[in-house]
Design an enzyme around this catalytic site. Structure first.
Site, PDB file in Angstrom:
ATOM      1  N   ARG A 142       5.436 -12.945   9.632  1.00  0.00           N
ATOM      2  CA  ARG A 142       6.089 -11.644   9.443  1.00  0.00           C
ATOM      3  C   ARG A 142       7.501 -11.680   9.994  1.00  0.00           C
ATOM      4  NH1 ARG A 142       2.415  -7.410   8.958  1.00  0.00           N
ATOM      5  NH2 ARG A 142       3.932  -5.867   9.593  1.00  0.00           N
ATOM      6  N   GLU A 170       0.875  -1.162   0.000  1.00  0.00           N
ATOM      7  CA  GLU A 170       0.000   0.000   0.000  1.00  0.00           C
ATOM      8  C   GLU A 170       0.921   1.222   0.000  1.00  0.00           C
ATOM      9  OE1 GLU A 170      -2.832   0.347   3.195  1.00  0.00           O
ATOM     10  OE2 GLU A 170      -3.513   2.277   2.399  1.00  0.00           O
ATOM     11  N   LYS A 227       4.724   0.360   9.343  1.00  0.00           N
ATOM     12  CA  LYS A 227       4.761   1.632   8.622  1.00  0.00           C
ATOM     13  C   LYS A 227       4.159   2.755   9.449  1.00  0.00           C
ATOM     14  CE  LYS A 227       3.099   0.030   4.729  1.00  0.00           C
ATOM     15  NZ  LYS A 227       2.486  -0.056   3.402  1.00  0.00           N
TER      16      LYS A 227
END
Ligand code: ATP
Ligand code: MG
Length: 563
Positions: free
Chosen positions: A268, A42, A278
């Site tokens: 992750r 994104e 982020k």
């Protein structure tokens, strides 16, 4: 050299469970014609080391199986996204050494198709317009222990829903006043299946589609369908999406999509002393705790690049941590050691004196300069560099001791009456010192042993060791930025009572305003890594110029024992 940007050879050499799945698929009775993966960031921030793992996995896997990997911007939240992030993400992926297939893709370029598929769901009685506000919707949804309740709008007719959805799209309703939801099962034990939202009203312009849309699809509705449109065979994501997989599959089953991608999850990457979110990294930037997304202390790809980490080392690290479904925290030392291994093998060598002490070579004429030539790298064919030698030198203060009782084994540097070799130059002997009023040594008077450049001296002049130096008449001043971990805590964002912002290491950046570099470093280019002999690994900062040389310390030469 380590900044190798070719795409060839970036496929992982190790294997993992995703590769096993792909090999099983390729060996099945109905194998995919070609393996197609995607990396779907994104554009709401810069990429970090966790994304590097996903990039290496997606691009590396495609390469390994002669497939392709798309870069798709998952741009369904226009409020938080921007072109700056898009550009930075593209640059980072290329720098890591990967090439995406064809043009960059955008979820937003599928908005029209997604809209038509939403209409399809309504027509099939599988979606409805719901007027509950977000608070009410939360209550109706229940929780892990309480089943949800049906929305009072759930049984609207297909005709009414179609009309309302068209009006929603035409901008007739206020933000938050209604949404499109899938009609699945409010009592499902999987919360993601309790009539999830598909579209919401958002009166904001989009960086790609401008003011064309005022309704935007939710990630879950957009992602799998975009995968299908692009013919993705293996949609690889992180474990937090595991619970979304039934929904991913529900859409694929209930829509006339052109392909049937499958989702696979892996754990992750988490690293101690580091935040990899982020949102939190953006907070560090917004609150000016760092100089920007590419601050060399940031775990962003751009920050690591500016710090002097190499693409090859980051890829190697990602391979070392592997791909599994079990969560764990990786020691940041592992990343640092991958970088050190690469720089030890590949970085250019140079000399820089950080804390200078003057040495005067009394038997070398004042007006003489001797040009010495030294290999840029001890093993690799990187050519030679010119190194001027003169009467006036700088050596490191700590490379001299007044204590002449120190044994030769114990102190392999300079003491009065004994010899050391100046790296790449002469063997010298310290004869006497000059002190200032406070008694501090400010200058060493020394003499060189003739004919010892590149040649061993007679036994009686055997040096204690080798030290680095620069010619004071020729050295160039430079600024050094010495970094330490950004956080003092191993798990900075895992404390309930404390914000990670309170755990910032106050000494994470130390500036040495004036160090003395050998003249060849005037040509240091941004991102070109150096080993400053005996001092550390350094790289020219992005803002370094011929007028003002600035070097970032990538890492000290060796791992520090103190943690
Ligand atoms: P963040 O939580 O940092 O905002 P994100 O998942 O929201 O990250 P995306 O832009 O959606 O960021 O991520 C793109 C891809 O990178 C996704 O497939 C995501 O699963 C993957 N990814 C993100 N963080 C990590 C991580 N720490 N380790 C491995 N993969 C990651
Ligand atoms: Mg995400």
């Amino acid at each position: 050299m380590s900044t190798d940007n070719s795409t060839a050879g970036n496929a992982p050499k190790t294997t993992n469970f995703i590769h096993q799945i792909i090999e099983d698929d390729l060996n099945s009775s109905n194998p995919p014609a070609k393996i197609v993966t995607r990396f779907p960031p994104e554009p709401n921030g810069y990429l970090h080391i966790g994304h590097a793992k996903s990039i290496c996995l997606n691009f590396g896997t495609a390469e390994k199986y002669n497939g392709v990997c798309n870069l798709r911007f998952d741009d369904t939240n226009p409020e938080k996204e921007s072109q700056e992030y898009i550009d930075a993400i593209k640059k980072d992926i290329s720098w890591l050494g990967f090439e995406w297939h064809e043009e960059v893709k955008y979820t937003s370029s599928y908005f029209q198709q997604l809209y038509l598929w939403a209409v399809h769901l309504i027509e099939q009685g599988n979606a409805y317009i719901c007027d509950l506000d977000s608070e009410q919707a939360r209550t109706y949804r229940g929780d892990f222990t309480t089943p949800g309740k049906n929305s009072p709008y759930r049984d609207r007719s297909v005709t009414e829903n179609l009309a309302l959805f068209a009006r929603m799209k035409d901008g007739e309703f206020a933000e938050g006043s209604c949404s499109l939801r899938a009609k699945i099962d409010m009592k499902s034990s999987n919360m993601n299946l309790r009539d999830p939202m598909l579209y919401r009203i958002l009166n904001v312009d989009h960086h790609q589609t401008g003011d064309k849309w005022c309704i935007y699809p939710i990630y879950d509705f957009a992602h799998g369908q975009s995968d299908a449109l692009e013919g993705i065979t293996h949609s690889i994501c992180t474990l937090e999406f595991e619970g979304h997989r039934p929904l991913y599959e529900w859409f694929i089953e209930n829509l006339p999509v052109p392909a049937t991608p499958r989702q696979y999850e892996f754990s992750r990457l988490e690293i101690n002393y580091t935040v990899t979110s982020k949102r939190k990294l953006k907070q560090l930037v917004d609150e000016k705790m760092v100089s920007g997304w590419d601050d060399p202390r940031m775990p962003t790809i751009s920050g690591m690049r500016r710090r002097g980490f190499t693409a090859a080392a980051i890829r190697r690290f990602c391979e070392m941590v592997g791909v599994t479904r079990s969560n764990g925290v990786v020691d940041v030392g592992m990343l640092e050691s991958a970088v050190r291994d690469d720089l030890e093998q590949n970085a250019r060598r140079a000399m820089c004196v950080v804390d200078p002490l003057k040495v005067t070579i009394s038997n070398f004429a004042e007006d003489n300069t001797q040009m010495l030539s030294l290999a840029v790298h001890p093993k690799l064919p990187m050519g030679d560099r010119e190194l001027p030698f003169s009467r006036n030198l700088w050596i490191e203060k700590q490379d001299f001791s007044e204590d002449t009782s120190l044994g030769r084994k114990k102190f392999k540097r300079l003491v009065i009456g004994d010899y050391v070799r100046l790296r790449g130059a002469y063997v010298i002997k310290a004869d006497s010192v000059i002190k200032d009023d406070s008694g501090e040594v400010v200058e060493i008077l020394a003499s060189l042993v003739p004919d010892t450049v590149g040649a061993n001296p007679p036994a009686e002049f055997k040096p204690r060791g080798v030290i680095h130096w620069v010619s004071a008449d020729h050295a160039v001043p430079c600024e050094l930025h010495i970094y330490d971990r950004l956080f003092t805590d191993a798990a900075p964002d895992k404390h309930k009572e404390k914000s990670f912002l309170e755990l910032i290491n106050p000494d994470s950046l130390r500036v040495i305003e004036r160090a003395w570099a050998e003249p060849s470093l005037k040509n240091a280019q941004v991102e070109m890594g150096y080993q400053f002999e005996r001092t550390g690994y350094f790289v020219a900062d992005a803002q370094s110029s011929a007028a003002k040389l600035v070097f970032n310390q990538t890492l000290p030469l060796r791992e520090s024992k103190a943690k």
